[in-house]
Design a protein around this motif. Structure first.
Motif, short mmCIF file in Angstrom:
data_model
loop_
_atom_site.label_atom_id
_atom_site.label_comp_id
_atom_site.label_asym_id
_atom_site.label_seq_id
_atom_site.Cartn_x
_atom_site.Cartn_y
_atom_site.Cartn_z
N VAL A 1 0.85 -1.21 0.00
CA VAL A 1 0.00 0.00 0.00
C VAL A 1 0.88 1.25 0.00
CG1 VAL A 1 -1.79 1.29 1.23
CG2 VAL A 1 -1.86 -1.22 1.20
N TRP A 2 1.93 1.21 0.81
CA TRP A 2 2.87 2.34 0.84
C TRP A 2 3.42 2.61 -0.56
CZ3 TRP A 2 4.80 6.47 3.21
CH2 TRP A 2 6.03 6.97 2.79
N ASP A 3 3.99 1.60 -1.19
CA ASP A 3 4.63 1.78 -2.50
C ASP A 3 3.66 2.27 -3.55
OD1 ASP A 3 7.25 1.23 -2.06
OD2 ASP A 3 7.07 -0.93 -2.44
N SER A 4 2.47 1.69 -3.56
CA SER A 4 1.59 2.01 -4.68
C SER A 4 0.75 3.27 -4.44
CB SER A 4 0.69 0.82 -5.00
OG SER A 4 -0.04 0.46 -3.85
N ASP A 5 0.33 3.52 -3.18
CA ASP A 5 -0.64 4.59 -2.98
C ASP A 5 -0.15 5.79 -2.18
OD1 ASP A 5 -2.17 2.77 -4.26
OD2 ASP A 5 -3.53 2.33 -2.58
N ILE A 6 0.82 5.60 -1.29
CA ILE A 6 1.22 6.72 -0.42
C ILE A 6 2.53 7.36 -0.88
CG2 ILE A 6 1.72 7.44 1.96
CD1 ILE A 6 -1.16 6.46 1.58
N LYS A 7 3.52 6.52 -1.14
CA LYS A 7 4.83 7.03 -1.54
C LYS A 7 4.75 8.05 -2.70
CE LYS A 7 9.31 5.10 -2.84
NZ LYS A 7 9.89 3.83 -3.30
N PRO A 8 3.94 7.78 -3.75
CA PRO A 8 3.88 8.74 -4.84
C PRO A 8 3.37 10.13 -4.41
CG PRO A 8 2.85 6.66 -5.47
CD PRO A 8 3.15 6.56 -4.01
N LEU A 9 2.63 10.19 -3.31
CA LEU A 9 2.08 11.47 -2.87
C LEU A 9 3.05 12.26 -2.00
CD1 LEU A 9 -1.53 10.23 -1.92
CD2 LEU A 9 -0.78 11.30 -4.06
N VAL A 10 4.15 11.59 -1.57
CA VAL A 10 5.13 12.29 -0.72
C VAL A 10 6.55 12.19 -1.28
CG1 VAL A 10 3.77 12.04 1.42
CG2 VAL A 10 5.39 10.24 0.79
N SER A 11 6.63 11.75 -2.54
CA SER A 11 7.95 11.43 -3.11
C SER A 11 8.86 12.65 -3.25
CB SER A 11 7.79 10.74 -4.45
OG SER A 11 7.06 11.59 -5.30
N ASP A 12 8.28 13.84 -3.34
CA ASP A 12 9.10 15.03 -3.50
C ASP A 12 9.55 15.63 -2.16
OD1 ASP A 12 6.34 15.52 -3.07
OD2 ASP A 12 6.71 17.65 -3.47
N LEU A 13 9.10 15.07 -1.06
CA LEU A 13 9.49 15.62 0.25
C LEU A 13 10.93 15.21 0.58
CD1 LEU A 13 6.22 15.00 2.33
CD2 LEU A 13 7.01 17.13 1.28
N PRO A 14 11.60 15.97 1.48
CA PRO A 14 12.97 15.60 1.85
C PRO A 14 13.04 14.16 2.38
CG PRO A 14 12.37 17.73 2.78
CD PRO A 14 11.13 17.17 2.16
N ASP A 15 14.21 13.54 2.23
CA ASP A 15 14.39 12.13 2.63
C ASP A 15 13.97 11.86 4.07
OD1 ASP A 15 15.36 11.64 0.18
OD2 ASP A 15 17.46 11.35 0.79
N ASN A 16 14.38 12.76 5.00
CA ASN A 16 14.09 12.50 6.41
C ASN A 16 12.58 12.54 6.67
OD1 ASN A 16 14.29 15.42 5.93
ND2 ASN A 16 13.93 15.64 8.13
N VAL A 17 11.86 13.39 5.94
CA VAL A 17 10.41 13.51 6.12
C VAL A 17 9.72 12.26 5.55
CG1 VAL A 17 8.36 14.90 5.61
CG2 VAL A 17 10.58 16.02 5.96
N ARG A 18 10.18 11.84 4.39
CA ARG A 18 9.62 10.63 3.77
C ARG A 18 9.89 9.39 4.63
NH1 ARG A 18 11.97 10.99 -1.38
NH2 ARG A 18 13.32 9.36 -0.57
N ASP A 19 11.07 9.36 5.24
CA ASP A 19 11.40 8.23 6.13
C ASP A 19 10.44 8.14 7.31
OD1 ASP A 19 13.51 7.33 4.75
OD2 ASP A 19 15.07 8.09 6.12
#
Ligand SMILES: Nc1ncnc2c1ncn2[C@@H]1O[C@H](COP(=O)(O)OP(=O)(O)OP(=O)(O)O)[C@@H](O)[C@H]1O
Ligand SMILES: [Mg+2]
Length: 271
Positions: A15-33
């Protein structure tokens, strides 16, 4: 907003890979982590612990921050913990959760997800049954509210500034002691042991606060929001318990003058 079927081999990383990650992919690495950790832990909880049928995930993003709400229709987290630990009151479940290392499934889990997730975000809240628990990064006090309504299932709310400099590593490191990076230290919000206008005076209240904290090497009792404590309560925590656990470090934080005085009195009593 998306609804997922909990009976369909749902996997949090997919679910993370397909639906959530694309919506936060431009955020800084630490925020995405931080989002990766918090989202997958909280969705995993709905999958593994809720016994529900479905889970609803909502993401809202503004220029400033992002929030995610995960809502399952299962038993309800506080009710489940109360049932499994045979607690007298559903509100005690909040205190047990806040201590960390609480799991009702020790063969498959370690009881870290909510402890660390709640401390990584700017705002973290759980609403379940008639209890609302909230933890904010910049506020010393945790609080627990009893609401009039009743909400079945479990709703978890997480919010984070899109440009925070916080890292998940900083948060993990602040709960380890020594240099092994293990989860060996906890900070217990003492206020969660106090309900309404009730004062912390008795040994039984102290024992409720102390239950299970010997899983840690270091325990810090955070007295933010606690105006006063009684002699027996203080004696139980800062003399009796310390004497029974000489290998542990027991400390206090945010104690006002009256509380600090009570603690010193207990610590300096010889028996
Ligand atoms: N959505 C939920 N519905 C019902 N109970 C829940 C839910 N989420 C968590 N719980 C209860 O709260 C406990 C603590 O959750 P937490 O995520 O902190 O630890 P865990 O899932 O047991 O272990 P870990 O997260 O380390 O794998 C769980 O063991 C479970 O009893
Ligand atoms: Mg978990």
């Amino acid at each position: 907003m998306e609804t997922y079927d909990l009976n369909s081999n749902l996997a949090e990383d997919i679910v993370w890979d397909s639906d959530i990650k694309p919506l936060v992919s431009d955020l800084p690495d630490n925020v995405r982590d931080i989002w990766l950790y918090g989202f997958t832990e909280m969705l995993n909880n709905a999958i593994d612990h809720s016994s529900g049928q479905a889970v609803i995930v909502q993401l809202q993003r503004t220029a400033i921050d992002t929030q995610i709400i995960i809502n399952d229709d299962g038993e309800g987290i506080f009710k489940k913990i109360q049932r499994e630990l045979q607690l007298h009151d559903e509100r005690h479940a909040v205190l047990e959760l806040a201590k960390g290392k609480l799991t009702t499934d020790p063969d498959r889990h370690t009881g870290q997800g909510i402890f660390f997730t709640s401390r990584m975000f700017d705002e973290f809240a759980i609403l379940s049954g008639s209890i609302y628990f909230s933890h904010e990064f910049n506020k010393a006090e945790d609080w627990i509210l009893e609401r009039d309504g009743f909400k079945s299932g479990t709703t978890v709310f997480m919010k984070l500034n899109n440009n925070t400099s916080r890292t998940s590593k900083q948060v993990f490191d602040s709960f380890s002691s020594g240099d092994d990076y293990a989860f060996t230290k906890t900070v217990v919000p003492v206020r969660l042991a106090q309900y309404g206008n009730e004062r912390l005076v008795s040994r039984s209240q102290a024992k409720r606060l102390l239950a299970g904290v010997d899983k840690f090497k270091v325990v810090v009792f955070d007295f933010a929001g606690v105006d006063a404590i009684g002699q027996a309560f203080s004696d139980e925590v800062f003399r009796v318990f310390k004497k029974q656990h000489p290998e542990m470090q027991v400390m206090s934080l945010n104690a006002n003058r009256d509380v600090a005085q009570m603690i010193r009195r207990a610590e300096s009593t010889d028996t």
